[in-house]
Design a protein around this motif. Structure first.
Motif, mmCIF file in Angstrom:
data_model
loop_
_atom_site.group_PDB
_atom_site.id
_atom_site.type_symbol
_atom_site.label_atom_id
_atom_site.label_comp_id
_atom_site.label_asym_id
_atom_site.label_seq_id
_atom_site.Cartn_x
_atom_site.Cartn_y
_atom_site.Cartn_z
ATOM 1 N N ASP A 193 -43.438 18.022 -54.960
ATOM 2 C CA ASP A 193 -43.644 16.609 -55.265
ATOM 3 C C ASP A 193 -42.267 16.007 -55.517
ATOM 4 N N LEU A 194 -41.927 14.955 -54.788
ATOM 5 C CA LEU A 194 -40.630 14.308 -54.971
ATOM 6 C C LEU A 194 -40.736 13.047 -55.815
ATOM 7 N N ALA A 195 -41.828 12.311 -55.643
ATOM 8 C CA ALA A 195 -41.997 11.051 -56.381
ATOM 9 C C ALA A 195 -43.468 10.674 -56.384
ATOM 10 N N GLU A 196 -43.833 9.869 -57.376
ATOM 11 C CA GLU A 196 -45.206 9.372 -57.484
ATOM 12 C C GLU A 196 -45.153 7.936 -57.965
ATOM 13 N N GLN A 197 -46.016 7.101 -57.413
ATOM 14 C CA GLN A 197 -46.043 5.692 -57.791
ATOM 15 C C GLN A 197 -47.485 5.202 -57.812
ATOM 16 N N VAL A 198 -47.825 4.460 -58.860
ATOM 17 C CA VAL A 198 -49.135 3.821 -58.941
ATOM 18 C C VAL A 198 -48.986 2.420 -58.359
ATOM 19 N N LEU A 199 -49.802 2.105 -57.371
ATOM 20 C CA LEU A 199 -49.748 0.807 -56.711
ATOM 21 C C LEU A 199 -50.581 -0.216 -57.482
ATOM 22 N N PRO A 200 -50.344 -1.508 -57.243
ATOM 23 C CA PRO A 200 -51.107 -2.541 -57.958
ATOM 24 C C PRO A 200 -52.622 -2.438 -57.777
ATOM 25 N N ASP A 201 -53.076 -1.911 -56.625
ATOM 26 C CA ASP A 201 -54.524 -1.782 -56.399
ATOM 27 C C ASP A 201 -55.114 -0.535 -57.061
ATOM 28 N N GLY A 202 -54.269 0.252 -57.748
ATOM 29 C CA GLY A 202 -54.745 1.442 -58.436
ATOM 30 C C GLY A 202 -54.573 2.726 -57.638
ATOM 31 N N ASP A 203 -54.302 2.611 -56.335
ATOM 32 C CA ASP A 203 -54.037 3.795 -55.533
ATOM 33 C C ASP A 203 -52.749 4.458 -56.018
ATOM 34 N N THR A 261 -46.260 11.529 -46.964
ATOM 35 C CA THR A 261 -46.640 10.600 -48.025
ATOM 36 C C THR A 261 -48.152 10.652 -48.197
ATOM 37 N N GLU A 262 -48.571 11.110 -49.377
ATOM 38 C CA GLU A 262 -49.995 11.131 -49.710
ATOM 39 C C GLU A 262 -50.364 9.799 -50.351
ATOM 40 N N ARG A 263 -51.564 9.343 -50.079
ATOM 41 C CA ARG A 263 -52.095 8.158 -50.763
ATOM 42 C C ARG A 263 -53.488 8.516 -51.255
ATOM 43 N N TRP A 264 -53.672 8.409 -52.572
ATOM 44 C CA TRP A 264 -54.926 8.771 -53.218
ATOM 45 C C TRP A 264 -55.624 7.517 -53.733
ATOM 46 N N ARG A 265 -56.944 7.444 -53.500
ATOM 47 C CA ARG A 265 -57.755 6.300 -53.934
ATOM 48 C C ARG A 265 -58.888 6.815 -54.809
ATOM 49 N N PHE A 266 -59.129 6.119 -55.912
ATOM 50 C CA PHE A 266 -60.243 6.480 -56.784
ATOM 51 C C PHE A 266 -61.490 5.751 -56.322
ATOM 52 N N ASP A 267 -62.549 6.515 -56.062
ATOM 53 C CA ASP A 267 -63.836 5.954 -55.674
ATOM 54 C C ASP A 267 -64.713 5.906 -56.920
ATOM 55 N N ALA A 268 -64.945 4.699 -57.432
ATOM 56 C CA ALA A 268 -65.699 4.536 -58.676
ATOM 57 C C ALA A 268 -67.146 5.005 -58.530
ATOM 58 N N GLU A 269 -67.714 4.860 -57.341
ATOM 59 C CA GLU A 269 -69.104 5.256 -57.135
ATOM 60 C C GLU A 269 -69.290 6.769 -57.285
ATOM 61 N N SER A 270 -68.420 7.536 -56.634
ATOM 62 C CA SER A 270 -68.526 8.997 -56.727
ATOM 63 C C SER A 270 -67.666 9.575 -57.853
ATOM 64 N N LYS A 271 -66.874 8.691 -58.478
ATOM 65 C CA LYS A 271 -65.970 9.097 -59.563
ATOM 66 C C LYS A 271 -65.040 10.229 -59.114
ATOM 67 N N THR A 272 -64.492 10.053 -57.906
ATOM 68 C CA THR A 272 -63.635 11.064 -57.292
ATOM 69 C C THR A 272 -62.400 10.414 -56.702
ATOM 70 N N TRP A 273 -61.280 11.121 -56.790
ATOM 71 C CA TRP A 273 -60.065 10.712 -56.094
ATOM 72 C C TRP A 273 -60.098 11.318 -54.703
ATOM 73 N N TRP A 274 -59.832 10.490 -53.692
ATOM 74 C CA TRP A 274 -59.819 10.935 -52.307
ATOM 75 C C TRP A 274 -58.455 10.686 -51.690
ATOM 76 N N LEU A 275 -58.005 11.611 -50.861
ATOM 77 C CA LEU A 275 -56.812 11.418 -50.054
ATOM 78 C C LEU A 275 -57.209 10.550 -48.871
ATOM 79 N N VAL A 276 -56.525 9.450 -48.647
ATOM 80 C CA VAL A 276 -56.961 8.505 -47.614
ATOM 81 C C VAL A 276 -56.079 8.506 -46.369
#
Length: 140
Positions: A83-93, A116-131
């Motif tokens: 892991d080199l860097a991590e950033q939380v985007l304004p949309d929560g990803d 570059t990985e991008r992870w999104r939280f799915d509130a319905e399934s309460k799971t983080w998904w790689l998009v």
């Protein structure tokens, strides 16, 4: 005195609300940490089919992984995953910059690639998904 008690109660209530909201976000962060760890472990061990299960189902449906692509992943060994860097985007990803050391099993040559990985939280399934799908280990 009554005013002082009321002020103290309001302050205590505000602190409780803040503490609870902190717990919810840390729970999401802990779950993200577990998902990214599971994903990175699958990649490091060459379990690309296992890593594929952590990719967003919508992405998997739109970009199915073929048998040829799976066979191509079997031609490489992962020698490093950092892991080199991590950033939380304004949309929560969450975006994570990753460096991967790849060894070609046939030629035993090693090279590095970035991903570059991008992870999104799915509130319905309460799971983080790689998009973004699995890493392209053959990019030039």
């Amino acid at each position: 005195m009554r005013k002082s008690i009321l002020s103290s109660l309001m302050l205590a209530l505000c602190l409780c609300v803040l503490a609870l909201s902190g717990c919810a976000s840390s729970k999401d962060t802990n779950q993200l940490d577990r998902q990214t760890y599971a994903y990175s472990a699958a990649i490091r061990w060459g379990d690309f089919e296992g890593a594929w299960t952590l990719v967003d189902p919508k992405y998997r449906e739109a970009h199915p992984l073929s048998d040829v692509e799976l066979e191509r992943y079997k031609q490489v060994q992962i020698a490093g995953y950092r892991d080199l860097a991590e950033q939380v985007l304004p949309d929560g990803d969450v975006v994570r910059e990753i460096e991967i050391d790849v060894v070609n099993r046939h030629t035993l040559t090693q090279r590095q690639t970035r991903y570059t990985e991008r992870w999104r939280f799915d509130a319905e399934s309460k799971t983080w998904w790689l998009v973004v799908g699995l890493p392209d280990l053959w990019q030039d």
